[in-house]
Write a protein that holds these residues in place. Structure first.
Motif, short mmCIF file in Angstrom:
data_model
loop_
_atom_site.label_atom_id
_atom_site.label_comp_id
_atom_site.label_asym_id
_atom_site.label_seq_id
_atom_site.Cartn_x
_atom_site.Cartn_y
_atom_site.Cartn_z
N ALA A 61 0.83 -1.21 0.00
CA ALA A 61 0.00 0.00 0.00
C ALA A 61 0.86 1.25 0.00
CB ALA A 61 -0.93 -0.01 1.21
N GLU A 62 1.92 1.25 0.80
CA GLU A 62 2.83 2.39 0.84
C GLU A 62 3.50 2.58 -0.52
OE1 GLU A 62 6.78 4.02 3.29
OE2 GLU A 62 6.03 1.98 3.63
N ALA A 63 3.93 1.49 -1.13
CA ALA A 63 4.60 1.58 -2.42
C ALA A 63 3.64 2.07 -3.50
CB ALA A 63 5.18 0.23 -2.81
N GLU A 64 2.41 1.60 -3.47
CA GLU A 64 1.44 2.01 -4.48
C GLU A 64 1.16 3.51 -4.39
OE1 GLU A 64 -3.09 0.98 -6.07
OE2 GLU A 64 -2.27 -0.03 -4.31
N ALA A 65 1.01 4.02 -3.16
CA ALA A 65 0.75 5.45 -2.99
C ALA A 65 1.92 6.28 -3.49
CB ALA A 65 0.47 5.75 -1.51
N LEU A 66 3.15 5.85 -3.15
CA LEU A 66 4.33 6.59 -3.61
C LEU A 66 4.45 6.51 -5.13
CD1 LEU A 66 6.92 8.17 -3.09
CD2 LEU A 66 8.11 5.98 -2.79
N ARG A 67 4.20 5.33 -5.68
CA ARG A 67 4.31 5.15 -7.13
C ARG A 67 3.37 6.10 -7.87
NH1 ARG A 67 3.67 0.03 -7.09
NH2 ARG A 67 1.46 -0.08 -7.59
N GLU A 68 2.14 6.20 -7.41
CA GLU A 68 1.18 7.07 -8.08
C GLU A 68 1.57 8.54 -7.92
OE1 GLU A 68 -1.06 5.96 -10.17
OE2 GLU A 68 -0.15 4.02 -9.68
N ASN A 69 2.06 8.91 -6.75
CA ASN A 69 2.50 10.30 -6.53
C ASN A 69 3.69 10.65 -7.42
OD1 ASN A 69 0.53 10.83 -4.63
ND2 ASN A 69 1.84 10.31 -2.89
N LEU A 70 4.64 9.72 -7.52
CA LEU A 70 5.81 9.98 -8.36
C LEU A 70 5.41 10.11 -9.82
CD1 LEU A 70 8.43 7.53 -6.78
CD2 LEU A 70 8.49 10.02 -6.71
N LEU A 71 4.60 9.19 -10.29
CA LEU A 71 4.19 9.23 -11.70
C LEU A 71 3.42 10.51 -12.00
CD1 LEU A 71 3.12 5.51 -12.24
CD2 LEU A 71 5.09 6.66 -13.26
N ALA A 72 2.58 10.92 -11.07
CA ALA A 72 1.82 12.16 -11.28
C ALA A 72 2.74 13.36 -11.36
CB ALA A 72 0.79 12.34 -10.16
N ASN A 90 17.22 -6.61 -4.49
CA ASN A 90 15.84 -7.09 -4.55
C ASN A 90 15.83 -8.57 -4.18
OD1 ASN A 90 13.12 -7.58 -5.27
ND2 ASN A 90 13.64 -7.85 -7.43
N TYR A 91 15.27 -8.92 -3.03
CA TYR A 91 15.16 -10.33 -2.65
C TYR A 91 13.91 -10.54 -1.81
CZ TYR A 91 16.84 -10.09 2.26
OH TYR A 91 16.98 -9.86 3.61
N TYR A 92 13.63 -11.79 -1.44
CA TYR A 92 12.29 -12.11 -0.94
C TYR A 92 11.91 -11.38 0.35
CZ TYR A 92 14.21 -15.34 2.61
OH TYR A 92 14.87 -15.88 3.68
N ARG A 93 12.86 -10.99 1.17
CA ARG A 93 12.53 -10.25 2.38
C ARG A 93 12.45 -8.74 2.14
NH1 ARG A 93 12.52 -12.45 7.50
NH2 ARG A 93 13.23 -14.61 7.71
N ALA A 94 12.86 -8.31 0.97
CA ALA A 94 12.79 -6.88 0.61
C ALA A 94 12.52 -6.76 -0.88
CB ALA A 94 14.08 -6.17 1.00
N PRO A 95 11.34 -7.22 -1.33
CA PRO A 95 11.06 -7.20 -2.77
C PRO A 95 10.90 -5.79 -3.30
CG PRO A 95 9.10 -7.83 -1.53
CD PRO A 95 10.23 -7.78 -0.54
N ASP A 96 11.28 -5.62 -4.56
CA ASP A 96 11.14 -4.31 -5.21
C ASP A 96 9.69 -4.12 -5.63
OD1 ASP A 96 11.33 -1.98 -6.59
OD2 ASP A 96 12.69 -2.72 -8.14
N LEU A 97 8.99 -3.24 -4.93
CA LEU A 97 7.58 -2.97 -5.18
C LEU A 97 7.37 -1.73 -6.03
CD1 LEU A 97 6.29 -3.66 -1.54
CD2 LEU A 97 6.23 -5.22 -3.50
N LEU A 98 8.45 -1.13 -6.50
CA LEU A 98 8.36 0.11 -7.28
C LEU A 98 8.93 -0.02 -8.69
CD1 LEU A 98 9.49 2.74 -4.60
CD2 LEU A 98 7.17 2.39 -5.45
N GLY A 99 10.14 -0.52 -8.80
CA GLY A 99 10.89 -0.46 -10.04
C GLY A 99 10.21 -1.03 -11.26
N PRO A 100 9.75 -2.29 -11.23
CA PRO A 100 9.17 -2.87 -12.45
C PRO A 100 7.98 -2.07 -12.99
CG PRO A 100 9.66 -4.58 -10.84
CD PRO A 100 9.85 -3.27 -10.13
N GLU A 101 7.08 -1.66 -12.10
CA GLU A 101 5.89 -0.94 -12.54
C GLU A 101 6.24 0.45 -13.05
OE1 GLU A 101 6.24 -2.53 -9.72
OE2 GLU A 101 4.70 -4.12 -9.73
N ILE A 102 7.14 1.14 -12.37
CA ILE A 102 7.50 2.49 -12.80
C ILE A 102 8.27 2.44 -14.12
CG2 ILE A 102 8.99 4.46 -12.26
CD1 ILE A 102 8.06 4.23 -9.37
N ALA A 103 9.18 1.49 -14.25
CA ALA A 103 9.93 1.38 -15.50
C ALA A 103 8.99 1.08 -16.67
CB ALA A 103 10.99 0.28 -15.38
N THR A 104 7.98 0.26 -16.42
CA THR A 104 7.01 -0.05 -17.47
C THR A 104 6.18 1.19 -17.82
OG1 THR A 104 6.86 -2.38 -16.83
CG2 THR A 104 5.00 -1.46 -18.05
#
Length: 381
Positions: A61-72, A90-104
């Protein structure tokens, strides 16, 4: 280029002391040395202590909110958008929740360093987290890997459009590190590590058992470090005669380098060590290394030239290798000279910057080819 630099495991500028934080700072400095503008991503720490769904959902949820704010902010021009996204660790205890979606969303290259795939976690309580990591592995244009172990884990994702490139662990110094000083007297061993539970504590306990095997040899040990498990670790070494083992506590980097230069051999088992920048620091001051061939340790040394590596868990072999080096002052000196030469010529920020430049060029080319393929141009070869 303008590069967004993301560190899911630990905050980039939280002031903490750890090898991954230091490597993150070194990567940024190396990228900046190439003329890039690097902007660390400001988001809370993404490390997950447990696999509970609620913990992951909170991070998402935190990543999604930041992602939308950054993109805007990038779309309306209130902030400059990045030309490339770079995620470290990027690994299982700290997965990248921003990079793939923002890069796309921005259609920019997506690059990782020290990403890893934990295959055994794909079928246990960490499976949802591993799936997120794997989506990131599949979305990248290039993965830098520090160790052979990480390369093997990333191989399933190597294909046209996703490159793997080695980036050997490197170390940066503000000035040349001090040279080893021959003090005379019994050979002096030194180890430097935080005193926390898990692999660090296991390495300390292994070292105590190893040294007990050669307690009749003439050596002294200095231990630099502190942490929650100091009491248990001091207890593990309490059986040695007075004066054999000295606990020096936590030292800043300059004082730790000074201590290294007054010793003869760096000993640290490194059980399941990711790689360990401390091995590079010890070698840079002119110390040979004795360790287990565990995790990524072998990526930081030159086997049999700057370090003796015993099979992982073979404490008798470790003790034998150390005992032999204690008896052979000429070999210690030769290995120490080779160690300093190796680190200060082969594992520098300048060398790392060259490899980073090569990798970023590949990532940009891969992204361009994917863009052309989507537009109906020539498919990826």
């Amino acid at each position: 280029m303008r590069i967004a630099f993301h560190t899911p495991l630990n905050l980039f500028a939280d002031g903490g002391v750890s090898g991954d934080r230091r490597m993150a700072r070194q990567l940024v400095a190396a990228l900046e040395s190439l003329g890039h503008v690097v902007e660390p991503v400001k988001i809370g720490r993404g490390y997950l202590r447990d696999s509970e769904a609620a913990s992951l959902a909170c991070l998402q949820a935190e990543a999604e909110a930041l992602r939308e704010n950054l993109l805007a902010s990038w779309r309306d021009g209130t902030a400059a958008a990045p030309d490339l996204w770079f995620t470290y660790h990027n690994y299982y205890r700290a997965p990248d929740l921003l990079g793939p979606e923002i890069a796309t969303a921005l259609d920019i290259p997506y690059v990782t360093a020290e990403a890893s795939d934990a295959a055994r976690r794909a079928h246990d309580e960490w499976a949802p987290h591993t799936a997120i990591v794997r989506r990131g592995l599949d979305a990248a244009d290039l993965h830098f890997h520090f160790t052979e172990r990480d390369r093997l884990g990333l191989e399933p994702w190597r294909r046209e459009g996703i490159a793997l490139l080695p980036l050997p662990p490197f170390i940066a110094f503000d000035r040349d590190p001090p040279r080893r000083i021959a003090d005379g007297g019994p050979p002096r061993l030194i180890t430097i590590a935080m005193m926390r539970e898990g692999t660090k504590q296991n390495s300390y306990l292994a070292l105590a058992r190893i040294l007990d095997r050669i307690r009749d040899a003439d050596w002294r040990l200095s231990i630099v470090g502190d942490g929650r498990k100091r009491g248990e670790i001091e207890q593990a070494f309490s059986g040695f005669p007075a004066g054999r083992v000295a606990f020096l506590g936590l030292l800043d980097r300059e004082r730790a380098l000074g201590e290294l230069s007054h010793h003869d051999i760096f000993v640290w088992p490194g059980v399941r060590e990711a790689y360990g920048l401390v091995y590079l620091e010890a070698q840079a001051t002119g110390l040979p290394v004795v360790a287990f061939d565990s995790g990524g340790v072998s990526a930081t040394v030159q086997r049999d030239e700057t370090a003796l590596l015993a099979p992982e868990g073979d404490e008798a072999a470790f003790a034998a290798a150390l005992a032999g080096l204690l008896r052979d002052g000429a070999r210690r000196a030769a290995m120490g000279k080779a160690a300093r030469r190796f680190v200060l010529s082969e594992r520098t920020m300048a060398r790392a910057a060259e490899r980073l430049a090569e990798g970023l060029a590949i990532a940009c080319r891969n992204r361009s080819l994917k863009r052309q393929a989507r537009a109906g141009g020539a498919p990826l070869p």
